[in-house]
Structures are given as structure tokens and as C-alpha cells.
Design an enzyme around this catalytic site. Structure first.
Site, PDB file in Angstrom:
ATOM      1  CG  HIS A 288     139.842  43.386  82.792  1.00  0.00           C
ATOM      2  ND1 HIS A 288     138.731  42.570  82.860  1.00  0.00           N
ATOM      3  CD2 HIS A 288     140.603  43.082  83.857  1.00  0.00           C
ATOM      4  CE1 HIS A 288     138.833  41.812  83.942  1.00  0.00           C
ATOM      5  NE2 HIS A 288     139.953  42.101  84.554  1.00  0.00           N
ATOM      6  CG  HIS A 331     131.491  46.124  86.959  1.00  0.00           C
ATOM      7  ND1 HIS A 331     130.755  45.190  86.268  1.00  0.00           N
ATOM      8  CD2 HIS A 331     132.001  45.463  88.013  1.00  0.00           C
ATOM      9  CE1 HIS A 331     130.828  44.039  86.877  1.00  0.00           C
ATOM     10  NE2 HIS A 331     131.571  44.161  87.928  1.00  0.00           N
ATOM     11  CD  GLU A 337     129.266  41.068  89.144  1.00  0.00           C
ATOM     12  OE1 GLU A 337     130.300  40.941  89.824  1.00  0.00           O
ATOM     13  OE2 GLU A 337     129.157  41.876  88.220  1.00  0.00           O
ATOM     14  CE1 TYR A 346     138.333  38.014  91.287  1.00  0.00           C
ATOM     15  CE2 TYR A 346     137.559  39.661  92.855  1.00  0.00           C
ATOM     16  CZ  TYR A 346     137.591  39.146  91.574  1.00  0.00           C
ATOM     17  OH  TYR A 346     136.886  39.769  90.578  1.00  0.00           O
ATOM     18  CG  HIS A 362     129.487  43.055  94.673  1.00  0.00           C
ATOM     19  ND1 HIS A 362     130.629  42.374  94.324  1.00  0.00           N
ATOM     20  CD2 HIS A 362     129.741  43.626  95.869  1.00  0.00           C
ATOM     21  CE1 HIS A 362     131.548  42.539  95.269  1.00  0.00           C
ATOM     22  NE2 HIS A 362     131.033  43.297  96.217  1.00  0.00           N
ATOM     23  CG  HIS A 368     131.139  45.168  92.370  1.00  0.00           C
ATOM     24  ND1 HIS A 368     129.938  45.406  91.769  1.00  0.00           N
ATOM     25  CD2 HIS A 368     131.703  44.163  91.660  1.00  0.00           C
ATOM     26  CE1 HIS A 368     129.767  44.593  90.748  1.00  0.00           C
ATOM     27  NE2 HIS A 368     130.827  43.832  90.646  1.00  0.00           N
TER      28      HIS A 368
END
Ligand code: FE2
Length: 434
Positions: A288, A331, A337, A346, A362, A368
Site C-alpha cells: 500500500h 499508523h 490529517e 471511505y 488525527h 488511527h
């Protein structure tokens, strides 16, 4: 046509446009007498002496110069805040909000704006602020400009007609529009109501990100940015010129429409971009990539690679990664963010709670990632190529951590128990089985 020119943010394109034939002076910026008796006026978006490639400025040929305005007096817009914010409402907690409730009474774009978070210091031209807007009234007699920063507007519901000194831009959800610092504008609400998100950028103007090994095309392509063509109105009356300056609001009488620019040339201009034209790049093998692969525009800080703020989208796309946990990884990030959702779902939060028009924050180092149900599904499902079509989320991601406002922390839309969406994550660790 209201927006036929193409604009490439930050790369020195130069446009020339005139609403009357011959209104642009030939090969000269400020002749002794401009065509049609127009007045030449320079609008500078960067210091005169920055590098040629970064230099943004536009020559306006207008009926009246901008100095024709009355005396400014203080005006109160309580819901709009400007950095630096105090610490009273700041928390390291993961935060999430429901969409703004339906608007009560009447509000135009400015009256219906409320600040969620901000960082940096507007007077030092560093940082940014995140606002929501919820409007049901067009600006008619009010003309507005912001001295503190650029507005990047992300409509979530309802169309907007953005009238500016440089011309008109029509935008709708899935498009964005940028109104640079100092440019006078009005926002009309063509339908019943409109709502969305606003990023106010105190720091450097947005530019397209470098493409590195991606090569010469990809992500947001320069040719898809659109700027207005010259358009003007000759209108007299008792109007208000409203300015935001160093976090405060001021109002001055003005007896004419400042949309009286008959011709202009330069590269400091509003622009729009359709997010549907984003060329999405992602893995075709495994793993990813970091979400920076989805950066549309970036406001660089003085530290290359650490953005003042990035505008990132999570658009419809194919998921094909093999042997991979496909949703966003868990992460903690030094960058802060803020996420919003324009439409759809989402993939890290499929079970409700993060709805279109809602938001999450976040901040620096806040843990999160996918909620429990999304983790279970993504860890065990068969990994066929899958088109994730019903989604358009975005992120404002900043190197500076956000402080939240009283509105953000006391609003009825704040989800007090957001952190519980991860409670169902139970260890699957088994030392006897690889
Ligand atoms: Fe994240």
C-alpha cells in the site's frame, strides 16, 4: 464561456484575456493612457523579487482603481477564527464529526463559515486553517477579499458560482476552486443551499507536486486546471467591501462593483479543477503506497518535502494489490490529517460514522486506521481486482499540528465516542502458528 483558459499552478503560465477587443495594452503594462480610458493596477501574489518560476502577479485594466473605497470599520464574524489559536480546546484525541446540520435562518458563504482547526500564524504567512461552510444566500451587495491567505474551496453539496475580479467560475461537488489572497469575490448559491469545506492557506500558494520517477504526466495534470476569462460589470450603488486582515474583519462602503476589470494579463488568478480528471496512480503488484501518491496540490513549507499543507484525494480507483492488506494501514504520523468525505464511503470506515459532509482529525502522532470490521473483512477476503467506485474522500495534511476551536470541541456534531470504533480489534497473535 466562463472558464476556458488553462492554468498551471506555480509554474509561471501567463494569460492574457480581454472582455472588449483591444482593451489590453500592447507590449506594455502601464502606458500613459490605457485603452478605453481604463486604469492599470498590479496585483502581486508573491514578493516582487522571488524566483521567476515562483513569481505570481497580474496586471488588471479596470474602470476604477481599487483605492476608490471608504473607511474600514471593525466587523464581527465570531465563528471564523485565525491562527494562532489558543490551547484551550486542543486534545491529542482522535476526533470525528457528523456533517453540519441543516442551516437555520439565512447565511451567505462568509456568514455561514465556521472554523474547525488552524495552525501556524497568519501574520507570519505560515500554516493554514480548516473551515466548513453552509450557505443558502448569495452574496449580492457584499464583496469580500482575504488578506490572510488563499481559499481552497471543496464543495460537498450544492453548486457555487464564484464571481471574481478576473471573471466567473462555476463549481460543483467533485470540483475544487482556489481564490488567491487579495482577489475580491462574491459567491452565489444557484440552488437552495450549499455546503462544503474550506482550506485557508496562510503559507505558500499551492503548486502541483513534483512527479519524480512517475515521469512527465500523472496525478493532477496541468492542462485540467481552468481559470476565468475577463468579465466585468458596471454597477453603482451602496455596497460593502469586507476584508479579513490579521484574523479580524472590516467593512468599508464602496459605491461601485469592484468587478470592473475589462482585461487582465498575468498568472495570479483564481482557478478550478475537476477531481474526476485526477490520474490516480497506485500499486499494480503488492503493498500500500503512502497516501502522498494521491496528492493533488501542495503548499510547500521552507523545508522541502514537509508541506505547509497538502490537498490529497482518495478517488474512485481499482484495487489490485496481491497478498496485501488493502485498506489504509494503521499508523501514527508526524503530519496532522484532517479528512472529509465528498460522497460515498471511505474504505477504512465503511460502517457509518464518517458520512459525506463529516470530518475527522488525527493530529500529530494520533493513532488511527481501519475500524475493527474493516480490518476483519480486509484480512480474510479473497483479493480479486476490485473497483472502488463509490467514494471521494480528501485530506488536508499539514506538517504543523492543528489546534481545534471551541466550535469543533463543543459542537453537537462531535462524536464523543469515536475512539470506540477500534474497540473490537482483538489480538490474533498465536506464537504456535505462523
Ligand atoms: Fe492517516
Amino acid at each position: 464561456m466562463t472558464h476556458e483558459l488553462k492554468y498551471m499552478p506555480g509554474f509561471g503560465n501567463h494569460f492574457a484575456t480581454e472582455a472588449l477587443d483591444g482593451a489590453l495594452p500592447k507590449s506594455q503594462n502601464s502606458p500613459q493612457r490605457a485603452p478605453y480610458g481604463l486604469i492599470a493596477e498590479l496585483l502581486s501574489g508573491t514578493a516582487f523579487t522571488v524566483k521567476r518560476q515562483e513569481n505570481l502577479r497580474t496586471w488588471l485594466y479596470r474602470i476604477r482603481p481599487s483605492v476608490l473605497q471608504g473607511k474600514f470599520e471593525a466587523l464581527n464574524y465570531d465563528s471564523i477564527k485565525t491562527a494562532p489559536l489558543g490551547d484551550d480546546h486542543t486534545s491529542p484525541q482522535q476526533l470525528r464529526w457528523d456533517p453540519m446540520p441543516e442551516i437555520k435562518g439565512e447565511a451567505n458563504f462568509i456568514e455561514g463559515m465556521v472554523t474547525v482547526a488552524a495552525n501556524g500564524d497568519a501574520a507570519m504567512r505560515q500554516g493554514n486553517a480548516i473551515h466548513l461552510y453552509n450557505a443558502n444566500r448569495s452574496m449580492t451587495d457584499e464583496y469580500f477579499y482575504n488578506s490572510d491567505g488563499d481559499y481552497l474551496i471543496v464543495p460537498q453539496a450544492g453548486k457555487l458560482r464564484v464571481k471574481t475580479e478576473m471573471g466567473l467560475l462555476d463549481v460543483e461537488p467533485s470540483e475544487i476552486v482556489c481564490i488567491p489572497r487579495g482577489v475580491k469575490f462574491q459567491i452565489e448559491i444557484p440552488a437552495k443551499a450549499a455546503r462544503g469545506y474550506v482550506l485557508e492557506i496562510y503559507g505558500n500558494h499551492m503548486v502541483l507536486p513534483e512527479l519524480g520517477p512517475i515521469g512527465s504526466s500523472g496525478l493532477a495534470n496541468a492542462r485540467d486546471f481552468q481559470s476565468p476569462v475577463a468579465w466585468f460589470e458596471e454597477k453603482e450603488g451602496n455596497f460593502k467591501l469586507i476584508s479579513k486582515y490579521a484574523g479580524k474583519f472590516f467593512q468599508a462602503p464602496i459605491s461601485h462593483s469592484p468587478f470592473d476589470v475589462v482585461a487582465w494579463h498575468g498568472n495570479y488568478t483564481p482557478y478550478k479543477y475537476d477531481l474526476k480528471t485526477f490520474n490516480t496512480i497506485n500499486t499494480v503488484s503488492y503493498d500500500h503506497p503512502d497516501p502522498s501518491i494521491f496528492t493533488v496540490l501542495t503548499s510547500p513549507s521552507e523545508h522541502e518535502g514537509s508541506a505547509n499543507v497538502d490537498f490529497v484525494i482518495f478517488p474512485p480507483r481499482w484495487m489490485v494489490a496481491e497478498n496485501t492488506f488493502r485498506p489504509p494501514y494503521y499508523h501514527r504520523n508526524v503530519m496532522s490529517e484532517y479528512m472529509g468525505l465528498i460522497h460515498g464511503v471511505y474504505d477504512a470506515k465503511p460502517n457509518g460514522g464518517f458520512g459525506p459532509g463529516g470530518g475527522s482529525l488525527h493530529s500529530c502522532m494520533a493513532a488511527h486506521g481501519p475500524e475493527a470490521a474493516a480490518f476483519d473483512k480486509a484480512s480474510s477476503e479473497e483479493l480479486k481486482p476490485q473497483f472502488q467506485g463509490n467514494t471521494l474522500a480528501f485530506m488536508f495534511e499539514s506538517s504543523y499540528y492543528y489546534k481545534t476551536t471551541a466550535y469543533a470541541m463543543e459542537s453537537e456534531t462531535l462524536q464523543d465516542e469515536y475512539y470506540r470504533c477500534w474497540e473490537g480489534l482483538t489480538p490474533t497473535f498465536n506464537p504456535d502458528k505462523i
